[in-house]
Design a protein around this motif. Structure first.
Motif, PDB file in Angstrom:
ATOM      1  N   ALA A 105      33.052  12.687  69.051  1.00  0.00           N
ATOM      2  CA  ALA A 105      33.738  13.767  68.323  1.00  0.00           C
ATOM      3  C   ALA A 105      32.723  14.729  67.701  1.00  0.00           C
ATOM      4  O   ALA A 105      32.909  15.954  67.748  1.00  0.00           O
ATOM      5  CB  ALA A 105      34.651  13.180  67.259  1.00  0.00           C
ATOM      6  N   GLU A 106      31.649  14.198  67.142  1.00  0.00           N
ATOM      7  CA  GLU A 106      30.613  15.057  66.554  1.00  0.00           C
ATOM      8  C   GLU A 106      29.965  15.938  67.612  1.00  0.00           C
ATOM      9  O   GLU A 106      29.697  17.118  67.369  1.00  0.00           O
ATOM     10  CB  GLU A 106      29.515  14.209  65.904  1.00  0.00           C
ATOM     11  CG  GLU A 106      29.929  13.529  64.643  1.00  0.00           C
ATOM     12  CD  GLU A 106      28.856  12.581  64.120  1.00  0.00           C
ATOM     13  OE1 GLU A 106      27.656  12.741  64.459  1.00  0.00           O
ATOM     14  OE2 GLU A 106      29.218  11.674  63.368  1.00  0.00           O
ATOM     15  N   ASP A 107      29.697  15.359  68.773  1.00  0.00           N
ATOM     16  CA  ASP A 107      29.015  16.098  69.835  1.00  0.00           C
ATOM     17  C   ASP A 107      29.867  17.235  70.397  1.00  0.00           C
ATOM     18  O   ASP A 107      29.336  18.162  71.009  1.00  0.00           O
ATOM     19  CB  ASP A 107      28.594  15.146  70.955  1.00  0.00           C
ATOM     20  CG  ASP A 107      27.495  14.187  70.519  1.00  0.00           C
ATOM     21  OD1 ASP A 107      26.856  14.425  69.467  1.00  0.00           O
ATOM     22  OD2 ASP A 107      27.281  13.176  71.220  1.00  0.00           O
ATOM     23  N   GLU A 108      31.175  17.196  70.165  1.00  0.00           N
ATOM     24  CA  GLU A 108      32.063  18.275  70.613  1.00  0.00           C
ATOM     25  C   GLU A 108      32.009  19.485  69.694  1.00  0.00           C
ATOM     26  O   GLU A 108      32.463  20.555  70.065  1.00  0.00           O
ATOM     27  CB  GLU A 108      33.507  17.761  70.690  1.00  0.00           C
ATOM     28  CG  GLU A 108      33.730  16.735  71.774  1.00  0.00           C
ATOM     29  CD  GLU A 108      35.110  16.103  71.710  1.00  0.00           C
ATOM     30  OE1 GLU A 108      35.901  16.437  70.791  1.00  0.00           O
ATOM     31  OE2 GLU A 108      35.403  15.258  72.579  1.00  0.00           O
ATOM     32  N   ILE A 109      31.462  19.308  68.499  1.00  0.00           N
ATOM     33  CA  ILE A 109      31.393  20.395  67.519  1.00  0.00           C
ATOM     34  C   ILE A 109      30.024  21.046  67.613  1.00  0.00           C
ATOM     35  O   ILE A 109      29.033  20.515  67.106  1.00  0.00           O
ATOM     36  CB  ILE A 109      31.623  19.865  66.078  1.00  0.00           C
ATOM     37  CG1 ILE A 109      32.914  19.074  65.959  1.00  0.00           C
ATOM     38  CG2 ILE A 109      31.541  21.002  65.069  1.00  0.00           C
ATOM     39  CD1 ILE A 109      34.176  19.878  66.046  1.00  0.00           C
ATOM     40  N   VAL A 110      29.967  22.196  68.271  1.00  0.00           N
ATOM     41  CA  VAL A 110      28.712  22.931  68.414  1.00  0.00           C
ATOM     42  C   VAL A 110      28.978  24.378  68.007  1.00  0.00           C
ATOM     43  O   VAL A 110      29.812  25.061  68.599  1.00  0.00           O
ATOM     44  CB  VAL A 110      28.171  22.867  69.860  1.00  0.00           C
ATOM     45  CG1 VAL A 110      26.869  23.650  69.981  1.00  0.00           C
ATOM     46  CG2 VAL A 110      27.974  21.418  70.296  1.00  0.00           C
ATOM     47  N   LEU A 111      28.261  24.810  66.983  1.00  0.00           N
ATOM     48  CA  LEU A 111      28.414  26.172  66.482  1.00  0.00           C
ATOM     49  C   LEU A 111      27.487  27.120  67.232  1.00  0.00           C
ATOM     50  O   LEU A 111      26.390  26.718  67.642  1.00  0.00           O
ATOM     51  CB  LEU A 111      28.059  26.222  64.990  1.00  0.00           C
ATOM     52  CG  LEU A 111      28.874  25.339  64.055  1.00  0.00           C
ATOM     53  CD1 LEU A 111      28.245  25.320  62.666  1.00  0.00           C
ATOM     54  CD2 LEU A 111      30.313  25.810  63.989  1.00  0.00           C
ATOM     55  N   PRO A 112      27.891  28.381  67.409  1.00  0.00           N
ATOM     56  CA  PRO A 112      26.982  29.346  68.027  1.00  0.00           C
ATOM     57  C   PRO A 112      25.809  29.709  67.111  1.00  0.00           C
ATOM     58  O   PRO A 112      24.731  30.062  67.576  1.00  0.00           O
ATOM     59  CB  PRO A 112      27.867  30.555  68.314  1.00  0.00           C
ATOM     60  CG  PRO A 112      29.078  30.382  67.471  1.00  0.00           C
ATOM     61  CD  PRO A 112      29.218  28.932  67.176  1.00  0.00           C
ATOM     62  N   GLU A 113      26.033  29.614  65.764  1.00  0.00           N
ATOM     63  CA  GLU A 113      24.989  29.892  64.788  1.00  0.00           C
ATOM     64  C   GLU A 113      25.413  29.304  63.450  1.00  0.00           C
ATOM     65  O   GLU A 113      26.573  28.935  63.277  1.00  0.00           O
ATOM     66  CB  GLU A 113      24.749  31.400  64.645  1.00  0.00           C
ATOM     67  CG  GLU A 113      25.824  32.129  63.834  1.00  0.00           C
ATOM     68  CD  GLU A 113      27.112  32.433  64.594  1.00  0.00           C
ATOM     69  OE1 GLU A 113      27.018  32.771  65.781  1.00  0.00           O
ATOM     70  OE2 GLU A 113      28.191  32.316  64.005  1.00  0.00           O
ATOM     71  N   LEU A 114      24.452  29.218  62.541  1.00  0.00           N
ATOM     72  CA  LEU A 114      24.777  28.831  61.168  1.00  0.00           C
ATOM     73  C   LEU A 114      24.127  29.841  60.238  1.00  0.00           C
ATOM     74  O   LEU A 114      23.018  29.658  59.754  1.00  0.00           O
ATOM     75  CB  LEU A 114      24.314  27.403  60.841  1.00  0.00           C
ATOM     76  CG  LEU A 114      24.625  26.928  59.413  1.00  0.00           C
ATOM     77  CD1 LEU A 114      26.119  27.029  59.103  1.00  0.00           C
ATOM     78  CD2 LEU A 114      24.117  25.521  59.188  1.00  0.00           C
TER      79      LEU A 114
END
Length: 157
Positions: free
Chosen positions: A13-22
């Motif tokens: 589940a964590e690996d599915e959350i990828v932001l384009p930027e922070l």
């Protein structure tokens, strides 16, 4: 803890959350979304978003306490140390019948293996920060943050 997800499920589940930027704007959007949801539900939580050692967002909602702020920091240190959620590390320690202090010599005064802090992965950069909530039971803290992150990504699509 038997009703908790496995470490494999948590990691997936964590690996599915990828932001384009922070960026600061991203942190504000995430934090604002969490605060609005917390207020709507009357949750006594503290919310934080960090990039590395820099806190980009913080808000303590009614009913939260000074302790919630400290729990946030302690859970966040676990995320930055292991690049996995604090729930993942809590489950890992529980599965192995140990604690952070026993397994990794990490003092509980600075590190907390308790759900509620989630790594912020940025595409092409890896884990650059974390988002956390404190004030609910730890599994609920974790689920709340994951829901906010998913909603943020869904709104961008």
């Amino acid at each position: 803890m038997d009703q908790w997800p496995t470490t494999e499920d948590i990691a997936r589940a964590e690996d599915e959350i990828v932001l384009p930027e922070l960026t600061e704007q991203t942190a504000y959007a995430l934090g604002r979304r969490a605060v609005e949801a917390g207020l709507e539900q009357g949750l006594p939580i503290a919310v934080g978003v960090w990039r590395g050692e820099r806190q980009l967002f913080h808000c303590a909602l009614p009913g939260s306490t000074r302790d919630n702020n400290e729990w946030l920091r302690r859970k966040g240190r676990v995320v930055m140390r292991f690049e996995r959620s604090s729930l993942y590390v809590a489950r890992l320690c529980k599965d192995q019948g140990t604690s952070l202090a026993e397994k990794f010599a990490l003092p509980s005064s600075r590190f907390a293996a308790a759900g509620g802090a989630v790594p912020l992965h940025v595409r092409g950069a890896g884990v650059v920060g974390w988002m956390g909530v404190s004030g609910l039971p730890q599994l609920e803290d974790h689920r709340f943050v994951m829901r906010i992150l998913r909603e943020h990504l869904d709104a961008r699509r």
